[in-house]
Write an enzyme that holds these catalytic residues in place. Structure first.
Site, short mmCIF file in Angstrom:
data_model
loop_
_atom_site.label_atom_id
_atom_site.label_comp_id
_atom_site.label_asym_id
_atom_site.label_seq_id
_atom_site.Cartn_x
_atom_site.Cartn_y
_atom_site.Cartn_z
CE LYS A 40 3.34 6.97 -5.87
NZ LYS A 40 2.49 6.47 -6.98
CE1 TYR A 261 -6.22 8.55 27.20
CE2 TYR A 261 -4.65 7.95 25.49
CZ TYR A 261 -5.09 8.83 26.46
OH TYR A 261 -4.42 9.99 26.68
CG MET A 309 -0.23 12.01 19.98
SD MET A 309 -0.57 13.70 20.48
CE MET A 309 -2.34 13.78 20.37
C1 LIG Z 1 2.94 5.15 -7.36
C2 LIG Z 1 2.98 4.71 -8.78
C3 LIG Z 1 3.92 3.75 -9.21
C4 LIG Z 1 4.79 2.97 -8.25
O1 LIG Z 1 4.02 1.88 -7.79
P1 LIG Z 1 4.59 0.84 -6.72
O2 LIG Z 1 3.43 -0.07 -6.52
O3 LIG Z 1 4.91 1.62 -5.51
O4 LIG Z 1 5.77 0.18 -7.31
C5 LIG Z 1 3.99 3.49 -10.56
N1 LIG Z 1 3.18 4.11 -11.45
C6 LIG Z 1 2.24 5.00 -11.06
C7 LIG Z 1 1.37 5.64 -12.08
C8 LIG Z 1 2.10 5.32 -9.72
O5 LIG Z 1 1.17 6.20 -9.34
#
Ligand SMILES: *Cc1c(COP(=O)(O)O)cnc(C)c1O
Length: 369
Positions: A40, A261, A309
């Site tokens: 993802k 800054y 930035m």
């Molecule tokens: C993002 C996610 C994972 C992966 O988790 P990690 O901690 O990155 O290994 C697994 N299961 C679900 C439901 C997630 O949302």
């Protein structure tokens, strides 16, 4: 130095070989249990279009993404893979799931009913995962819904269940009692669900909680990208990314003067400062102001003053002069300055640092053996 790469002020190198080795290392920990891959958020910022095929080559056949858009995109990247969408089946999206052969993770009874009806319309049972909530209270069937399922097992008919899954809230804290509580709840539920479904519980950290958490499939994300499983063990995984920024300018700052800054850092001695091309627009978090470090070779130098930035300022007073000149690259994040270490300093987690990697870097993929 005339090629396009040499003009870039900062570059992001991604080692697909390290991602492959991390996948193999997780499989070794899983002792025979297969593993999916969570890709993802564009494979946590590393680029799903490159990461997913590399993992496919390693034998990974199941991929998880969060959104339907990510799933559709991934479908063309790994055409034969099982692509699962964690965020569930929103009403009206059934046709998109069908058209692109995306497997929904069904998070509520109402989603289950709609997926069954979609299958009835085309005359076959459609594949899905069943998500049960065992304590994180985010997605998945809640207690009332699960009671209903146990009283009315027919609500689960008409779907080709690939796995029942749940997600741990504190897998990165091995001593947290919530892990065992969620495990027990998951086991109890699985035992009473009408069909003996295969089960999938472990994210990256949970793989390191022991074989009782492994079940039939693991779903690591961050571990593939080098994140540490927990703070109690030495991280057995490799950091596949390296972000380097060029030194734009070197200057001497007299004792008593401030840098950046807000004058948030004051030189206590005459100091040499390198201005380096990496800033919060590149995902170099502003909360690393005055606490981040960068690596020059194997030496660490502190980020002084606020992150801007497009640049940071680094105290190089104690570095040998000969090693530094404008145009040289310094590592701002990578195997030496790890995302986990930087995240600790910034008060966040490695996940946030990786997924914040900006689009401005010149991306460069390598695949080391
Ligand atoms: C993002 C996610 C994972 C992966 O988790 P990690 O901690 O990155 O290994 C697994 N299961 C679900 C439901 C997630 O949302």
């Amino acid at each position: 130095m005339t090629d396009a790469t040499s003009a870039a002020l900062s570059r992001l190198t991604i080692d697909l070989g390290a991602v492959r080795r991390n996948y193999r290392r997780l499989l070794a920990e899983l002792t025979g249990v297969p593993s999916a891959a969570v890709v993802k958020a564009d494979a946590y910022g590393l680029g799903a279009d490159r990461v997913a095929p590399a993992l496919w080559d390693e034998g990974c056949r199941i991929f998880f993404v969060a959104t339907l858009d990510e799933a559709v995109r991934l479908r063309s990247i790994v055409p034969e893979a099982t692509v699962c969408c964690l965020n569930g089946l929103l009403s009206g999206t059934e046709e998109v799931f069908l058209e692109h052969r995306i497997v929904p993770v069904l998070n509520a009874l109402e989603q289950i009913a709609r997926w069954r009806m979609a299958g009835e319309r085309i005359g076959r049972e459609l594949p899905a995962l069943l998500h049960v909530d065992t304590g994180i209270s985010r997605l998945g069937l809640d207690e009332d819904e699960l009671d209903w399922v146990l009283e009315t097992p027919s609500v689960l008919t008409g779907i080709d269940w690939l796995y029942v899954m749940s997600h741990l809230a504190s897998a990165d804290e091995p001593a947290n009692p919530m892990n065992a509580e969620q495990l027990a709840r998951f086991r109890d539920l699985r035992a009473v669900l009408p069909r003996k479904m295969k089960a999938c519980l472990a994210n990256s950290s949970a793989i390191f909680l022991g074989t009782s958490y492994h079940f039939d499939l693991a779903r690591p994300g961050i571990g593939l990208y080098g994140g540490r499983p927990n703070a109690d063990i030495a991280n057995p995984l490799e950091c596949p990314i390296r972000i380097e920024g060029r030194i734009l300018q070197l200057r001497t700052v007299k004792a008593g003067r401030t840098v950046g800054y807000g004058g948030a850092w004051k030189a206590e001695r005459d100091s040499r400062i390198a201005t380096v091309a990496a800033g919060y627009a590149d995902g170099y978090l502003r909360s690393l102001s005055n606490v981040g470090v960068v690596a020059l070779g194997d030496r660490l130098c502190r980020v002084v003053g606020r992150v801007s930035m497009d640049m940071i300022t680094v105290d190089i007073t104690d570095m040998p002069l000969s090693e530094l000149s404008p145009g040289a690259f310094v590592e701002v994040l990578g195997p030496t300055v790890t995302p986990d270490g930087a995240a600790d300093a910034a008060g966040t987690i490695g996940y946030e640092l990786l997924t914040s990697l900006g689009g401005r870097y010149k991306r460069h993929y390598v695949d080391t053996a």
